[in-house]
Write a protein that holds these residues in place. Structure first.
Motif, PDB file in Angstrom:
ATOM      1  N   ALA A  17       0.822  -1.359   0.079  1.00  0.00           N
ATOM      2  CA  ALA A  17      -0.075   0.035   0.006  1.00  0.00           C
ATOM      3  C   ALA A  17       0.808   1.215   0.011  1.00  0.00           C
ATOM      4  O   ALA A  17       0.439   2.253  -0.783  1.00  0.00           O
ATOM      5  N   ARG A  18       1.821   1.243   0.709  1.00  0.00           N
ATOM      6  CA  ARG A  18       2.715   2.498   0.894  1.00  0.00           C
ATOM      7  C   ARG A  18       3.233   3.122  -0.393  1.00  0.00           C
ATOM      8  O   ARG A  18       2.884   4.403  -0.481  1.00  0.00           O
TER       9      ARG A  18
ATOM     10  N   GLU B 285       1.668   6.964  -0.661  1.00  0.00           N
ATOM     11  CA  GLU B 285       2.587   8.314  -0.809  1.00  0.00           C
ATOM     12  C   GLU B 285       2.289   8.867  -2.006  1.00  0.00           C
ATOM     13  O   GLU B 285       2.584   9.871  -2.238  1.00  0.00           O
ATOM     14  N   ARG B 286       2.174   8.137  -3.080  1.00  0.00           N
ATOM     15  CA  ARG B 286       2.188   8.630  -4.528  1.00  0.00           C
ATOM     16  C   ARG B 286       0.672   9.313  -4.469  1.00  0.00           C
ATOM     17  O   ARG B 286       0.433  10.505  -5.062  1.00  0.00           O
ATOM     18  N   PHE B 287      -0.406   8.837  -3.931  1.00  0.00           N
ATOM     19  CA  PHE B 287      -1.490   9.615  -3.865  1.00  0.00           C
ATOM     20  C   PHE B 287      -1.626  11.052  -3.300  1.00  0.00           C
ATOM     21  O   PHE B 287      -2.064  11.856  -3.221  1.00  0.00           O
TER      22      PHE B 287
ATOM     23  N   GLY C 146       3.516  -0.382 -10.814  1.00  0.00           N
ATOM     24  CA  GLY C 146       2.047  -0.869 -10.570  1.00  0.00           C
ATOM     25  C   GLY C 146       1.655   0.278  -9.968  1.00  0.00           C
ATOM     26  O   GLY C 146       0.347   0.673 -10.081  1.00  0.00           O
ATOM     27  N   THR C 147       2.266   1.167  -9.313  1.00  0.00           N
ATOM     28  CA  THR C 147       1.830   2.196  -8.593  1.00  0.00           C
ATOM     29  C   THR C 147       1.261   3.179  -9.392  1.00  0.00           C
ATOM     30  O   THR C 147       0.106   3.829  -9.447  1.00  0.00           O
ATOM     31  N   GLU C 148       1.763   3.553 -10.694  1.00  0.00           N
ATOM     32  CA  GLU C 148       1.466   4.690 -11.744  1.00  0.00           C
ATOM     33  C   GLU C 148       0.159   4.130 -12.231  1.00  0.00           C
ATOM     34  O   GLU C 148      -0.906   5.029 -12.493  1.00  0.00           O
ATOM     35  N   LYS C 149      -0.040   2.837 -12.621  1.00  0.00           N
ATOM     36  CA  LYS C 149      -1.451   2.516 -13.061  1.00  0.00           C
ATOM     37  C   LYS C 149      -2.450   2.724 -12.168  1.00  0.00           C
ATOM     38  O   LYS C 149      -3.630   3.114 -12.569  1.00  0.00           O
TER      39      LYS C 149
END
Length: 415
Positions: free
Chosen positions: A66-67, A71-73, A402-405
């Motif tokens: 999740a982290r 953090e990106r959010f 994956g985070t960017e997606k």
């Protein structure tokens, strides 16, 4: 009928936890952490005018997934209030002071009443459930309130109840997610086989977390002095069976090789047990190493928490503990530094371990003889060692993103 059995199962689970809480610390924290929880939430959210984003994790492993998304959010949407919940004490107790979340608490038990109150109090505008978290009442309540629910880093196996003839109740939970980001193609196929089509293969966001850890790596002067130009085998999150295997090899080895050992548990008795496993080797603890001639020692024992991910940088080889029974620990933190990775035989539930073994960058060993054979081969062939290490680092890099997606999908929802 499915709902009845689900509610009975949740109720039975709680009763069992209450029964053992008197003599089990984890169970006690599970119960105590939920006392006055909804009241405390109500006090915290009273008068809140910021839009709320809710991240829910089962435990510490899911938090690491999740982290990077959280953090990106937070970077993209700094005005949102970040609510972080945990099911297990092993996640909450470690991360209850995590600075990037505005409020951290346990998840109230999944009953219809709790879910209704929780959603009514916190009023999330979007909710993220990580990997395996599929709570019926919470998902249902969010859906009823037209709140987008997203799962990421999810992975599915054919043996799960969703894909059984009697699993219709649980399949309906999956159908209520607005979108599910799965780790692999096999999971995508399984979901499509039961009519869940709102899917994206997004990989495992832990890869992004690991990359961020490496990018922020800290130099550890004690480890650098201890190394003194010699090759190092870093043993991370070790348990007694792992130490026994390594000790059988190392105590009889004449090779110019040093060990850095990070026990999974650092209580004095556990550290002393590691020390006792190497009776003929010179050993220094990290906490006592500051003013010592570290180049003279064979083994550096890490008797603290928090630096393992940076320590792998100093190694030419890595051994990851836990795969003799308790569960394989994080292989990616070591792999990303471009070193061959070793671990025990029980790794079938860990996608990255399976893939690294299949690619030839990691090695599962069951006996001292197996470990000695593979290790000696790589130790005596520097070209092979580097090739195996490159396989590991390239594997990690090829799985980032994956985070960017997930964030790109959020941008379609939040204007």
């Amino acid at each position: 009928m499915g709902k009845l059995f689900y509610n009975l199962g949740v109720s039975l689970y709680i009763q069992i936890v209450r029964l053992v809480s008197g003599f089990n610390t984890k169970a006690e924290k599970f119960i105590e952490g939920r006392k006055e929880l909804l009241f405390n939430l109500s006090e915290k959210f009273k008068g809140n005018s910021r839009p709320v984003v809710w991240f829910h994790c089962a435990s510490l492993g899911e938090f690491e997934q999740a982290r990077p998304v959280l953090e990106r959010f937070k970077t993209e949407y700094p005005n949102h209030f970040v609510l972080l919940t945990f099911f297990s004490p092993s996640g909450y107790e470690v991360r209850k002071n995590y600075a990037q979340a505005d409020y951290i608490c346990y998840l109230p038990i999944d009953t219809a009443e709790n879910a209704q109150k929780f959603v009514s109090i916190t009023k999330p505008t979007i909710a993220f459930f990580v990997k395996y978290e599929f709570w019926h009442h919470y998902i249902n309540q969010l859906t009823l309130n037209q709140i987008p629910v997203i799962s990421f880093s999810a992975i599915f196996r054919k043996s799960q109840v969703f894909f059984k003839p009697y699993g219709n109740f649980y399949r309906q939970i999956l159908h209520k997610f607005m979108h599910i980001f799965v780790q692999d193609e096999a999971s995508e196929k399984l979901l499509k086989s039961i009519g869940v089509n709102n899917i994206t293969i997004g990989g495992d966001t832990r890869f992004d977390r690991v990359k961020a850890i490496v990018d922020a790596r800290k130099d550890i002067e004690i480890a650098a002095r201890f190394k003194n130009g010699l090759p190092i085998l870093v043993i991370g999150s070790s348990w007694p069976p792992d130490i026994e295997l390594i000790a059988n090899f190392y105590n009889n080895s004449t090779k110019k090789l040093k060990l850095i050992i990070a026990p999974h548990e650092i209580e004095e008795s556990k550290v002393q047990r590691v020390i006792n496993a190497f009776p003929n080797k010179s050993i220094v603890r990290f906490s006592q190493a500051e003013n010592k001639q570290l180049e003279d020692f064979d083994i550096l024992i890490i008797d603290n928490i928090g630096m393992l991910s940076s320590l792998y940088y100093y190694g030419e080889y890595a051994y990851i503990g836990g795969a003799f029974g308790t569960g394989l620990h994080n292989t990616l933190e070591a792999a990303t530094y471009g070193v061959p990775v070793f671990f025990g035989p029980k790794y079938a539930k860990f996608r990255e371990a399976i893939e690294l073994v299949n690619l030839g960058g990691a090695f599962s060993v069951n006996t001292n003889e197996e470990f000695e054979k593979v290790f000696k081969h790589l130790f005596n062939d520097e070209t092979q060692r580097k090739e195996k290490g490159t396989i590991c680092s390239e594997y990690v890099m090829s799985n980032t993103g994956g985070t960017e997606k997930v964030i790109d999908f959020c941008k379609t929802l939040i204007k």
